[in-house]
Design a protein around this motif. Structure first.
Motif, PDB file in Angstrom:
ATOM      1  N   GLY A  35       0.828  -1.195   0.000  1.00 39.13           N
ATOM      2  CA  GLY A  35       0.000   0.000   0.000  1.00 39.13           C
ATOM      3  C   GLY A  35       0.864   1.246   0.000  1.00 39.13           C
ATOM      4  O   GLY A  35       2.078   1.175  -0.151  1.00 39.13           O
ATOM      5  N   GLY A  36       0.226   2.397   0.185  1.00 39.12           N
ATOM      6  CA  GLY A  36       0.957   3.646   0.102  1.00 39.12           C
ATOM      7  C   GLY A  36       1.362   3.917  -1.334  1.00 39.12           C
ATOM      8  O   GLY A  36       0.702   3.488  -2.287  1.00 39.12           O
ATOM      9  N   ASP A  46      -5.856  -6.791   3.485  1.00 38.09           N
ATOM     10  CA  ASP A  46      -7.014  -6.968   4.370  1.00 38.09           C
ATOM     11  C   ASP A  46      -7.526  -8.404   4.311  1.00 38.09           C
ATOM     12  O   ASP A  46      -7.872  -8.997   5.352  1.00 38.09           O
ATOM     13  CB  ASP A  46      -8.123  -5.986   3.994  1.00 38.09           C
ATOM     14  CG  ASP A  46      -7.761  -4.551   4.337  1.00 38.09           C
ATOM     15  OD1 ASP A  46      -6.999  -4.344   5.310  1.00 38.09           O
ATOM     16  OD2 ASP A  46      -8.218  -3.630   3.630  1.00 38.09           O
ATOM     17  N   CYS A  74       5.602  -0.224   2.269  1.00 37.44           N
ATOM     18  CA  CYS A  74       4.378   0.589   2.334  1.00 37.44           C
ATOM     19  C   CYS A  74       4.763   2.062   2.446  1.00 37.44           C
ATOM     20  O   CYS A  74       4.276   2.774   3.319  1.00 37.44           O
ATOM     21  CB  CYS A  74       3.501   0.155   3.491  1.00 37.44           C
ATOM     22  SG  CYS A  74       4.293   0.213   5.116  1.00 37.44           S
ATOM     23  N   GLN A  84      -6.015  13.011   7.482  1.00 39.06           N
ATOM     24  CA  GLN A  84      -6.517  11.841   6.767  1.00 39.06           C
ATOM     25  C   GLN A  84      -5.396  11.109   6.046  1.00 39.06           C
ATOM     26  O   GLN A  84      -5.308   9.876   6.102  1.00 39.06           O
ATOM     27  CB  GLN A  84      -7.598  12.249   5.765  1.00 39.06           C
ATOM     28  CG  GLN A  84      -8.186  11.061   5.013  1.00 39.06           C
ATOM     29  CD  GLN A  84      -9.294  11.453   4.055  1.00 39.06           C
ATOM     30  OE1 GLN A  84      -9.795  12.575   4.101  1.00 39.06           O
ATOM     31  NE2 GLN A  84      -9.676  10.546   3.162  1.00 39.06           N
ATOM     32  N   ILE A  85      -4.517  11.875   5.382  1.00 41.64           N
ATOM     33  CA  ILE A  85      -3.385  11.260   4.682  1.00 41.64           C
ATOM     34  C   ILE A  85      -2.479  10.542   5.680  1.00 41.64           C
ATOM     35  O   ILE A  85      -2.044   9.407   5.444  1.00 41.64           O
ATOM     36  CB  ILE A  85      -2.603  12.328   3.894  1.00 41.64           C
ATOM     37  CG1 ILE A  85      -3.454  12.887   2.763  1.00 41.64           C
ATOM     38  CG2 ILE A  85      -1.293  11.750   3.345  1.00 41.64           C
ATOM     39  CD1 ILE A  85      -2.837  14.047   2.019  1.00 41.64           C
ATOM     40  N   ALA A  87      -3.276   9.380   8.656  1.00 42.68           N
ATOM     41  CA  ALA A  87      -3.958   8.221   9.242  1.00 42.68           C
ATOM     42  C   ALA A  87      -3.941   7.031   8.297  1.00 42.68           C
ATOM     43  O   ALA A  87      -3.748   5.878   8.723  1.00 42.68           O
ATOM     44  CB  ALA A  87      -5.392   8.592   9.610  1.00 42.68           C
ATOM     45  N   GLU A  88      -4.150   7.289   7.004  1.00 41.33           N
ATOM     46  CA  GLU A  88      -4.128   6.197   6.029  1.00 41.33           C
ATOM     47  C   GLU A  88      -2.742   5.566   5.946  1.00 41.33           C
ATOM     48  O   GLU A  88      -2.618   4.335   5.879  1.00 41.33           O
ATOM     49  CB  GLU A  88      -4.563   6.725   4.659  1.00 41.33           C
ATOM     50  CG  GLU A  88      -6.036   7.087   4.588  1.00 41.33           C
ATOM     51  CD  GLU A  88      -6.413   7.769   3.286  1.00 41.33           C
ATOM     52  OE1 GLU A  88      -5.492   8.041   2.464  1.00 41.33           O
ATOM     53  OE2 GLU A  88      -7.608   8.036   3.076  1.00 41.33           O
ATOM     54  N   ALA A  89      -1.703   6.401   5.948  1.00 41.19           N
ATOM     55  CA  ALA A  89      -0.335   5.871   5.905  1.00 41.19           C
ATOM     56  C   ALA A  89      -0.028   5.063   7.160  1.00 41.19           C
ATOM     57  O   ALA A  89       0.596   3.999   7.093  1.00 41.19           O
ATOM     58  CB  ALA A  89       0.661   7.007   5.744  1.00 41.19           C
ATOM     59  N   HIS A  90      -0.459   5.572   8.308  1.00 38.15           N
ATOM     60  CA  HIS A  90      -0.212   4.866   9.573  1.00 38.15           C
ATOM     61  C   HIS A  90      -0.948   3.529   9.604  1.00 38.15           C
ATOM     62  O   HIS A  90      -0.373   2.503  10.010  1.00 38.15           O
ATOM     63  CB  HIS A  90      -0.655   5.734  10.745  1.00 38.15           C
ATOM     64  CG  HIS A  90      -0.579   5.037  12.065  1.00 38.15           C
ATOM     65  ND1 HIS A  90       0.625   4.730  12.681  1.00 38.15           N
ATOM     66  CD2 HIS A  90      -1.554   4.539  12.880  1.00 38.15           C
ATOM     67  CE1 HIS A  90       0.397   4.105  13.821  1.00 38.15           C
ATOM     68  NE2 HIS A  90      -0.909   3.971  13.963  1.00 38.15           N
ATOM     69  N   GLU A  91      -2.201   3.527   9.174  1.00 38.70           N
ATOM     70  CA  GLU A  91      -2.977   2.292   9.181  1.00 38.70           C
ATOM     71  C   GLU A  91      -2.341   1.233   8.288  1.00 38.70           C
ATOM     72  O   GLU A  91      -2.232   0.057   8.669  1.00 38.70           O
ATOM     73  CB  GLU A  91      -4.417   2.577   8.723  1.00 38.70           C
ATOM     74  CG  GLU A  91      -5.301   1.339   8.735  1.00 38.70           C
ATOM     75  CD  GLU A  91      -6.710   1.624   8.237  1.00 38.70           C
ATOM     76  OE1 GLU A  91      -7.595   0.753   8.454  1.00 38.70           O
ATOM     77  OE2 GLU A  91      -6.935   2.684   7.620  1.00 38.70           O
ATOM     78  N   THR A  92      -1.903   1.652   7.106  1.00 41.06           N
ATOM     79  CA  THR A  92      -1.243   0.713   6.193  1.00 41.06           C
ATOM     80  C   THR A  92       0.040   0.181   6.804  1.00 41.06           C
ATOM     81  O   THR A  92       0.345  -1.024   6.703  1.00 41.06           O
ATOM     82  CB  THR A  92      -0.949   1.387   4.847  1.00 41.06           C
ATOM     83  OG1 THR A  92      -2.176   1.821   4.256  1.00 41.06           O
ATOM     84  CG2 THR A  92      -0.238   0.445   3.891  1.00 41.06           C
TER      85      THR A  92
END
Length: 322
Positions: A35-36, A46, A74, A84-85, A87-92
């Motif tokens: 991801g990323g 997932d 990632c 938001q950007i 958080a998405e990077a952290h989640e991935t």
């Protein structure tokens, strides 16, 4: 050492077809994007985390071909001032750590990220000059309030899962030189190391062989990307090394990424491989293709052909002559 490839260059090929193709070229290890920026074309993360049967089937895709996964990658910006950007990077990143743990993959590669200049910032801010003094103030704020706190927590999560973090030293991010990597490693611990890519050293004016020795003596190289850079002296004199022209403007750019051997000769690359062995790095040399003058297939094939003769695969053994 094993010859590997960062498989994002073949994102349009289904996983089994891609693995058959690279294995036929003599590749022994693959680096997979989750991801990323690299995307996740070959890793439905997932699904894999939710279903152990699918995870085991995924694992067999590699082992049945005699391949190992050298790292999951990632690359993103978990420090981006846009929440938001970030958080998405952290989640991935967190999902990738867990996937690496479950599959026994020892390294997760990413970028350090780059914050803004304050809590109210909208965009990342990459200070590259010590004066005017505001730049020093921004840099101090970033490291003290964002970079170190984030990676301390991330480092703890990685250590829980027995996974190392390979930070790619890349312009535009807080960690972009050997010194900034070691600054973060000193603050966080040995879980932090480099995903060492010499191409980003060359354009910054850093000798990657010396950088390998510097980082390697500290055990701070976790993974290695094989990518070259060519430097155009005339264009450097016009644009400097922080050239902001698009990568596609190859004729006028100060520098550009090349496949292995097309920016620097193979003696330089042999010196780098020797330096890696000298400091105890005996892991994967992962080809990354970003050469705008060659097709994917030609750039990858030439990198394989150039690297195979200089890799050192056998144990050193005793020095019988002394």
């Amino acid at each position: 050492m094993k010859l590997g490839v960062f498989t994002v260059l073949y994102s349009k090929k289904p996983l089994p077809e891609m693995l058959d193709h690279v294995a036929a070229k003599g590749i022994e290890a693959v680096e997979i994007g989750t991801g990323g920026y690299p995307g996740n074309a070959h890793c439905p993360i997932d699904e894999l985390l939710a279903d152990d049967a699918k995870l085991r089937e995924y694992e067999r895709e590699f082992s049945s071909r005699g391949l190992i996964i050298s790292a999951f990658s990632c690359h993103g910006n978990p420090l981006h001032p846009n929440k938001q950007i970030a958080a998405e990077a952290h989640e991935t990143f967190m999902k990738t750590l867990e996937l690496a743990h479950r599959l026994g993959v020892p390294v997760v590669n990413t970028f350090s990220g780059c914050p803004g200049d304050s809590e109210d910032a909208k965009y990342p801010n990459w200070p590259v000059a010590p004066w005017p003094n505001e730049f020093q103030e921004v840099l101090a704020w970033q490291w003290e309030n964002k970079v170190i706190p984030y990676w301390r927590e991330a480092g703890r999560e990685a250590e829980k899962r027995r996974v190392k973090i390979g930070i790619e030293l890349h312009g535009g991010f807080s960690v972009h030189t050997p010194a900034t990597l070691m600054r973060l490693r000193k603050a966080v611990g040995e879980v932090i190391g480099a995903n060492f890519d010499p191409s980003h050293m060359w354009w910054q004016g850093i000798d990657p062989v010396q950088a390998v020795l510097y980082l390697g003596k500290a055990g701070a190289i976790h993974h290695f990307h094989a990518k070259d850079t060519s430097l155009d002296v005339n264009n450097i004199n016009i644009h400097g090394v922080t050239d902001m022209q698009p990568y596609s403007n190859m004729l006028d750019r100060a520098w550009q990424f090349r496949t292995v051997g097309y920016g620097h000769d193979m003696k330089v690359w042999a010196d780098m491989i020797s330096a890696l062995r000298l400091v105890g790095y005996d892991y994967v040399i992962s080809i990354e293709h970003e050469d705008g003058l060659m097709s994917i297939e030609e750039g990858f094939t030439k990198a394989v052909q150039n690297l195979q003769p200089i890799l050192m695969k056998e144990p050193i053994g005793d020095m019988w002559w002394v």
